[in-house]
Design a protein around this motif. Structure first.
Motif, short mmCIF file in Angstrom:
data_model
loop_
_atom_site.label_atom_id
_atom_site.label_comp_id
_atom_site.label_asym_id
_atom_site.label_seq_id
_atom_site.Cartn_x
_atom_site.Cartn_y
_atom_site.Cartn_z
N ALA A 86 12.58 -75.95 75.28
CA ALA A 86 11.06 -76.51 74.18
C ALA A 86 10.28 -75.72 73.00
N ASN A 87 10.15 -73.68 74.16
CA ASN A 87 9.47 -72.90 73.24
C ASN A 87 9.78 -71.92 74.05
N GLY A 88 9.62 -70.67 73.26
CA GLY A 88 10.03 -69.07 73.99
C GLY A 88 8.52 -69.18 75.25
N THR A 89 7.62 -69.55 74.71
CA THR A 89 6.35 -69.87 75.72
C THR A 89 6.63 -70.30 77.05
N PHE B 253 1.67 -53.77 74.08
CA PHE B 253 1.62 -53.97 72.89
C PHE B 253 3.68 -55.17 72.46
N THR B 254 2.82 -56.56 72.10
CA THR B 254 3.93 -57.41 72.16
C THR B 254 3.60 -58.36 71.46
N PHE B 255 3.88 -59.98 71.10
CA PHE B 255 3.21 -60.90 71.32
C PHE B 255 2.34 -61.23 72.13
N PHE B 256 0.75 -62.34 72.05
CA PHE B 256 0.59 -62.91 73.48
C PHE B 256 1.20 -63.21 73.99
N PHE C 203 13.29 -69.58 69.62
CA PHE C 203 13.97 -69.89 68.95
C PHE C 203 13.39 -69.82 67.70
N TYR C 204 12.42 -69.68 67.86
CA TYR C 204 11.51 -69.47 66.36
C TYR C 204 12.23 -69.31 65.19
N PRO C 205 11.45 -70.02 63.90
CA PRO C 205 13.37 -69.68 63.19
C PRO C 205 12.76 -68.44 62.47
N SER C 206 11.78 -67.01 62.94
CA SER C 206 12.44 -66.08 62.61
C SER C 206 12.68 -64.58 63.17
N LYS C 207 13.35 -65.58 64.65
CA LYS C 207 13.98 -65.11 65.36
C LYS C 207 15.57 -64.42 64.73
N ASN C 208 16.37 -63.85 65.78
CA ASN C 208 18.09 -63.73 66.21
C ASN C 208 18.76 -64.95 65.83
N ALA D 298 9.54 -71.12 77.84
CA ALA D 298 10.34 -70.27 78.59
C ALA D 298 10.13 -68.91 79.60
N LEU D 299 9.46 -68.72 79.05
CA LEU D 299 8.61 -67.02 79.47
C LEU D 299 7.52 -68.24 81.31
N VAL D 300 6.46 -69.10 80.83
CA VAL D 300 6.35 -69.68 81.61
C VAL D 300 6.82 -69.99 82.72
N TYR E 134 2.85 -56.40 62.73
CA TYR E 134 3.55 -56.73 64.58
C TYR E 134 2.95 -55.32 65.27
N TYR E 135 2.11 -55.09 66.48
CA TYR E 135 0.87 -55.92 66.50
C TYR E 135 -0.50 -55.38 66.68
N PRO E 136 -1.37 -55.78 65.34
CA PRO E 136 -2.54 -55.41 65.19
C PRO E 136 -3.66 -55.17 66.63
N GLU F 224 13.20 -61.07 81.87
CA GLU F 224 13.42 -60.59 80.63
C GLU F 224 12.04 -61.34 79.42
N ASP F 225 10.99 -60.60 78.89
CA ASP F 225 10.94 -61.08 77.58
C ASP F 225 11.92 -60.59 76.18
N ALA F 226 13.35 -61.47 76.21
CA ALA F 226 13.95 -61.55 75.12
C ALA F 226 14.32 -62.34 73.81
N ALA F 227 12.59 -62.97 73.92
CA ALA F 227 12.22 -63.87 73.07
C ALA F 227 13.11 -62.90 70.99
N GLN F 228 12.95 -61.63 71.16
CA GLN F 228 13.43 -61.54 69.93
C GLN F 228 14.36 -60.28 69.78
N ALA F 229 15.13 -60.83 70.63
CA ALA F 229 16.88 -59.99 70.97
C ALA F 229 17.29 -60.64 71.46
N ASP G 21 10.48 -75.38 66.69
CA ASP G 21 10.29 -74.86 67.70
C ASP G 21 11.47 -74.82 68.64
N GLY G 22 11.96 -73.69 69.47
CA GLY G 22 12.78 -73.93 70.21
C GLY G 22 13.32 -72.68 71.27
N GLY G 23 13.80 -72.66 73.20
CA GLY G 23 13.60 -71.69 73.82
C GLY G 23 14.89 -72.02 74.85
C1 LIG Z 1 7.48 -60.72 71.96
C2 LIG Z 1 7.36 -62.86 72.25
N1 LIG Z 1 7.08 -63.34 73.36
C3 LIG Z 1 7.44 -64.39 73.98
C4 LIG Z 1 7.23 -65.55 71.78
C5 LIG Z 1 6.93 -67.29 72.68
O1 LIG Z 1 7.70 -67.57 71.72
P1 LIG Z 1 7.85 -68.97 70.77
O2 LIG Z 1 6.74 -68.68 69.69
O3 LIG Z 1 9.26 -69.47 70.96
O4 LIG Z 1 6.86 -69.82 72.01
C6 LIG Z 1 7.58 -64.75 70.92
C7 LIG Z 1 7.50 -65.58 70.31
O5 LIG Z 1 7.01 -65.26 68.63
C8 LIG Z 1 8.10 -63.54 71.02
O6 LIG Z 1 7.84 -62.38 69.99
#
Ligand SMILES: Cc1ncc(COP(=O)(O)O)c(C=O)c1O
Length: 412
Positions: free
Chosen positions: A58-61, A84-87, A203-208, A63-65, A353-355, A172-177, A214-216
């Motif tokens: 359903a989304n990248g989060t 130093f990454t998205f939360f 597969f969040y809209p701004s990704k490559n 995918a990690l979980v 990205y990211y303060p 690998e957190d390859a969300a952005q790659a 949403d998608g993952g």
């Molecule tokens: C590095 C990183 N990990 C995980 C995620 C989570 O992905 P999603 O927003 O699809 O849940 C993102 C998305 O912004 C991300 O940039």
């Protein structure tokens, strides 16, 4: 001139008809859930990434979980990752009941520094018959989870050595790659997501490769991970209405899969366009900063502690043997915050990205990190700035963005 930070319409518009045809097909077949497009996308992604299995989620989060859950990582376990990454990277570790351990990043790539990971394992952990124990917490260190930040892969050759030497899982957190690659073990073009035990994509809209929502996905070569992830993503059910695990409803939507499949055909072209943009940014910056007498350096040329001339602008560079996909394009600039205000007044979109590094987030107070613990990350979070970047960004726009920044820096 106005330069938006992102222009999602630019890549959707030429493909609109083709996408709508695919969406109509879903209405015709009514395979809304786990339909044909999901299977096709999994097959295409599997092939693209060069792995045995791909599973839409359903989304990248998620995918990690689900990757963590599929490795049976949970309560009492610890996972080393980047601050130093998205939360979501560390949120997912917390979500499965494990504890994130943050090690500092490299100043040249902004990715988790394998040398800092080794330092932690060697000097702050003990080897026991159960595995590696974090001396401070008593937790079992189970995995290392590097993030391929901004579209550049982490140093996977080193992380594979760490994985092997310390017997850790490698996620690998390859969300952005999606589409990023590197040379690995004498092989060229080894794709992000395919180097460790399991790779996670968003597969969040701004990704490559971005959907219309949403998608993952996770990709893996391991049968056990794929089998368990498949079960967990449909409520822990191996057989309908029989539940052997607690799981989730984390299916990739057929509509998103159909759109992503259409977009996947253009992905490599778009990545090339992103790389061209980054190269233009770098060369125009170099020319204009030099003429203005403003110091600058490439990120690869910084000393290992990340210290630099305080007035220098740092431009991103791609290490040899890597294919940086520049999902975003970041510079480091002194007085970043006033630069942001100036850029807004010039109509130039930008983002930070990211303060706030993850080890200093309120919600991670329980991990007991403090200011100064991870100095490279902390320094970079104060001066990093993402500039407009999307495949169709034109050279006039790049020129205007650079001119605006150099004008701002000259005034100071
Ligand atoms: C590095 C990183 N990990 C995980 C995620 C989570 O992905 P999603 O927003 O699809 O849940 C993102 C998305 O912004 C991300 O940039």
């Amino acid at each position: 001139m106005k330069v938006p930070f992102l222009d999602l319409k630019a890549s959707f518009e030429p493909l609109r008809e083709e996408m709508f045809k695919e969406l109509n097909g879903i209405f015709d077949r009514t395979d809304f859930v786990l339909g044909q497009p999901v299977k096709k996308l999994e097959e295409a992604a599997r092939e693209y990434c060069g792995v045995k299995y791909a599973l839409g989620l359903a989304n990248g989060t998620d995918a990690l979980v689900i990757a963590l859950r599929s490795l049976r990582i949970g309560k009492g376990d610890e996972v080393i990752t980047s601050p130093f990454t998205f939360f979501a990277t560390a949120e997912s570790i917390n979500e499965v009941g494990a504890r994130p351990v943050f090690c500092d990043i490299s100043p040249d790539t902004y990715n988790l520094d394998p040398r800092k990971v080794v330092d932690f394992l060697e000097n702050y952990c003990d080897q026991s018959d159960k595995g590696i124990i974090n001396r401070a917490t008593g937790g079992l260190v189970k995995a290392v989870l590097p993030v391929h930040l901004y579209g550049l892969m982490a140093e996977m050759t080193e992380f594979r050595r760490i994985q092997e030497k310390y017997g850790l899982e490698l996620i690998e957190d390859a969300a952005q790659a999606f589409g990023a690659a590197m040379e690995l073990d004498g092989r060229s073009d080894v794709k992000a997501g395919s180097c460790g035990d399991v790779g996670c994509f968003s597969f969040y809209p701004s990704k490559n490769l971005g959907g219309a929502g949403d998608g993952g996905m996770i990709v893996t070569n391991r049968d056990d991970i794929h089998e368990l992830a498949k079960v967990i993503h449909v409520h822990g059910s191996r057989q309908r209405y029989h539940h052997s695990e607690f799981g989730y409803n984390s299916r990739l939507d057929s509509f998103q899969a159909a759109i992503l499949l259409v977009k996947l055909a253009s992905l490599d072209k778009w990545i090339d366009m992103r790389i061209k943009n980054a190269e233009s940014y770098n060369s125009i910056f170099a020319n204009k900063l030099k003429s203005a007498g403003i110091p600058f350096a490439m990120s690869a040329d910084l000393p290992p502690n990340g210290k630099r001339d305080e007035n220098a602008v740092i431009l991103p560079s791609c290490p040899a043997g890597f294919k940086h996909t520049y999902n975003t394009y970041e510079i480091r600039t002194p007085k970043r915050d006033s630069c942001v205000e100036f850029l807004a007044s010039r109509g130039v979109g930008n983002m930070i990205y990211y303060p706030v590094p993850l080890h200093l987030q309120d919600v991670f107070e329980y991990l007991k990190y403090s200011d100064g613990d991870l100095p490279v990350t902390e320094a970079i979070s104060t001066d990093i700035l993402a500039l407009p970047q999307y495949p169709e960004l034109g050279s006039d726009a790049i020129e205007y963005v650079v001119e605006s920044i150099v004008e701002f820096l000259k005034k100071k």
